[in-house]
Design an enzyme around this catalytic site. Sequence first.
Site, PDB file in Angstrom:
ATOM      1  N   GLU A  52       0.648  -1.097  -0.176  1.00 21.41           N
ATOM      2  CA  GLU A  52       0.331   0.124   0.099  1.00 21.41           C
ATOM      3  C   GLU A  52       1.121   1.471   0.128  1.00 21.41           C
ATOM      4  O   GLU A  52       1.248   1.743   1.328  1.00 21.41           O
ATOM      5  CB  GLU A  52      -0.391  -0.011   1.440  1.00 21.41           C
ATOM      6  CG  GLU A  52      -1.786  -1.307   0.963  1.00 21.41           C
ATOM      7  CD  GLU A  52      -2.910  -1.195   0.717  1.00 21.41           C
ATOM      8  OE1 GLU A  52      -3.023   0.341  -0.467  1.00 21.41           O
ATOM      9  OE2 GLU A  52      -4.280  -1.445   0.190  1.00 21.41           O
ATOM     10  N   CYS A 101      -2.528   8.686   2.732  1.00 22.22           N
ATOM     11  CA  CYS A 101      -2.367   8.083   0.862  1.00 22.22           C
ATOM     12  C   CYS A 101      -3.362   8.201   0.108  1.00 22.22           C
ATOM     13  O   CYS A 101      -2.691   8.919  -1.146  1.00 22.22           O
ATOM     14  CB  CYS A 101      -1.721   7.026   0.944  1.00 22.22           C
ATOM     15  SG  CYS A 101      -2.979   6.432   2.255  1.00 22.22           S
TER      16      CYS A 101
END
Length: 505
Positions: A259, A293
């Site tokens: 990720e 993110c």
Amino acid sequence: MKLERDTIELTLAELGVERASPQAAALLSCSPIDGSPLGAVRTHGAAEVDAMVETARRAFAAWRLVPAPRRGELIRLYADELRAHKEALGRLVSLEAGKIISEGQGEVQEMIDICDFAVGLSRQLHGLTIASERPGHRMMETWHPLGVVGVISAFNFPVAVWSWNFALAIVCGNPVIWKPSEKTPLAAQACLALFGRALRRYGDEAPNGLAQVAQGGREAGEALAGNAGVALLSATGSTRMGREVGPRVAARFGRSLLELGGNNAVIVAPTADLDLACRGIVFAAVGTCGQRCTTTRRLIVHADVRETLLARLRQAYANLPIGNPLDPATLVGPLIDAAAFDAMQATLREAVAQGAAVHGGGRVLQRQAPDAYYVEPAIAMMPAQTDVVRREAFAPILYVLTYRDYDEAIALHNDVPHGLSSAIFTNDLREAESFLSAAGSDCGIANVNLGTSGAEIGGAFGGDKETGGGRESGSDAWKNYMRRATNTVNYSRRLPLAQGVKFDI
């Protein structure tokens, strides 16, 4: 602005966090709120990480044989501990990561939610029954525990992202070794302490070594990535980190779940509800001081509504309460450290050199907190999608681009290396459906009339391209933590071969 030592000590005491003695301390945690020390932890070298893996492998041999619903009971007990200590753990997240108090509490609630999801999942780990072409045969899929799971997490979600992996891995039958960010080691110690309380309530059925924490920096992470006893390594962080971790795990034929970064955009169409768009953009662009993110980094706005929307955004930015994240009135806390501030300033200088007109972005509250890094979120008007725009900046910088044609907006949107989260604000049904289609957003998360941040645990989280391709949390992400077997049972007295092959003896 100065943290009270009582607040720190009471929080750590309630959570059962054990800090290292000054003689043994190797990693000091300092609060981004004012730069003051919170406590120290002892770090672990490569040999100690390898020993943790061996302990976890022994735990796996026993835990994989415990029925999945019983494994789920352990996670249910852990959720109870999280509920009882939500306020304290949320406060520690704010103290150590600088998140506003509602985000800190929300992160713990996310942990509770994924635990609840995992408890239900523990009774639904199922495969398929598949039609066989051979008479008297039954074909099916079964799913089995995978092995030791390693988790490397980032500072910006110091507890939630680990819990996505941990809760699912445990109910799937796997022990977990966690290498938290060296910037948030105490939050990890708190999670381990609370899990210890759940283990004591659970009883002797759980083997030693189900949950371990490897504190430290690069050496600890490299040891996890390189150890063949780690069946799956789930790593959250920058694309640069992923480029190092991915090949290292692949070289030993391990599994990796990556990720990585995001350069997320919001498209605002001429039919959009601008009040709704403004609220969605501001939270996604400045929440966690731009250190998510899923932060909105690019605003692609139609020329017809650009000036109206920008006026509302500038007004909203001007009224943002910036300051101590423990104050409930604060909406924007600090950057994590001096390096983050320096990187933001360098990025803004580069944007100006590429034609940007920048509003905001400077340091504030320096007199009140000289050892902390509070900033005004920045809006950068860009002439085009230049190199600096196409690169992720982990700071509250919103680049503004203009479009006239929907296809132009989609082309701009997708023309970045990352593919994590995306959104469009529109009341045009065709645009909304097109954005969600194969010809629209190329991201793993695509939203209509809401921002890019704030995903729920029920859906799989992750993205493609340089975001890494991993999927965590909900949906069928549990399959990452298990191995699949295709089984065929012959209940006839004959032995026909597939595809009509004849081999008679």
